[in-house]
Design a protein around this motif. Sequence first.
Motif, short mmCIF file in Angstrom:
data_model
loop_
_atom_site.label_atom_id
_atom_site.label_comp_id
_atom_site.label_asym_id
_atom_site.label_seq_id
_atom_site.Cartn_x
_atom_site.Cartn_y
_atom_site.Cartn_z
N TYR A 253 -47.75 19.36 -44.35
CA TYR A 253 -47.29 18.61 -43.19
C TYR A 253 -48.44 18.38 -42.20
N LEU A 254 -49.25 19.40 -42.00
CA LEU A 254 -50.42 19.26 -41.13
C LEU A 254 -51.37 18.21 -41.68
N LYS A 255 -51.57 18.21 -42.99
CA LYS A 255 -52.44 17.23 -43.64
C LYS A 255 -51.94 15.81 -43.38
N ILE A 256 -50.65 15.58 -43.52
CA ILE A 256 -50.08 14.25 -43.29
C ILE A 256 -50.33 13.80 -41.86
N ARG A 257 -50.10 14.68 -40.90
CA ARG A 257 -50.25 14.32 -39.49
C ARG A 257 -51.72 14.10 -39.11
N LEU A 258 -52.62 14.89 -39.69
CA LEU A 258 -54.05 14.71 -39.39
C LEU A 258 -54.59 13.43 -40.02
N GLU A 259 -54.11 13.07 -41.19
CA GLU A 259 -54.54 11.81 -41.81
C GLU A 259 -54.05 10.62 -40.99
N HIS A 260 -52.85 10.76 -40.44
CA HIS A 260 -52.32 9.72 -39.54
C HIS A 260 -53.21 9.62 -38.30
N ALA A 261 -53.60 10.75 -37.74
CA ALA A 261 -54.47 10.77 -36.56
C ALA A 261 -55.82 10.14 -36.88
N SER A 262 -56.34 10.41 -38.06
CA SER A 262 -57.62 9.84 -38.46
C SER A 262 -57.56 8.32 -38.51
#
Length: 308
Positions: A253-262
């Motif tokens: 879940y953290l990976k998904i949100r950080l990729e969105h932020a990127s």
Amino acid sequence: MLTNYFSMIAFSAAIEPLRLANRVARTPLYVWRLFSDDGIGAEASNGVRVSVEGKFAAARGMDAVVVCSGVDVQSIDHRGLVATLQRLDKNGVTLGAVCTGAYVLARAGLLDGYRSTIHWENRAGMQAEFPELDIGQDLFEIDRNRFTCAGGVAAADMMLSLIKRDHGEAISAAVTDQLIHHRIREASERQRIDLRTRLGIADPKLLRVISLMERSIEQPLTITAFAQSVALSNRQLERLFWKHLGYPPSRHYLKIRLEHASQLLRQTRLPILEVAIASGFNSGSYFSQSYVEFFGRSPSAERKLLAG
């Protein structure tokens, strides 16, 4: 209309169906002309340079104009192209875009009141910059005198649909056959491959949870909520993630949100704190720490890297 770093595959996928339509019909159904900012040529994102016949401002006497763009579309100065598009719109010209060309139409104020679409990787950034627009996730959108597509080979599907609309099913089918495309995909078909193929997993409950994660970015859900959505306990959900992905659900879940932020950092001018909030982080410091741990550089360093 070619901007620098345009997508070569989207450009080719848009032009080739028109060429083949002329060949199949044995008459010039379509004629096209190419324009760029400097009037000499434009360089695609793959480094190939395409020659053109003039500057954007020289575009006149056309029924339709298509903007073809690509990577880093938001960082290019589009003032000359925007002015040309606004002039053409006042003259009743139909306006279209492939790949990130939709962003240029949006910047020109020419998608207001229209449905549109853009490449899935750019949708979050474009929606953040133009929150009032109706930006979908379909392969392509044809809405009155506007047409946009996600790019890549979706440009071929959009052009084939336009050929079918304007010249009939027989010609569009013959062009589709020439392209070895098998069928014209519907506008509403998904852009991305399904999760099962993308992640290489088949467990239906795991797939449903990950799909829900991807739809719950700005307002994150708890792991308990995800487990309850598929009638599992937290421990059972943890086991599923470890078994199929090799890490816990919180990590994915953290990976998904950080990729969105990127994506937002690369495609918008939003302040870093706003990027954090839009990606489900209430703390700017926790966001920065997580970003560094995942990508190896801070959000501010990411911005500087792109600017340089």
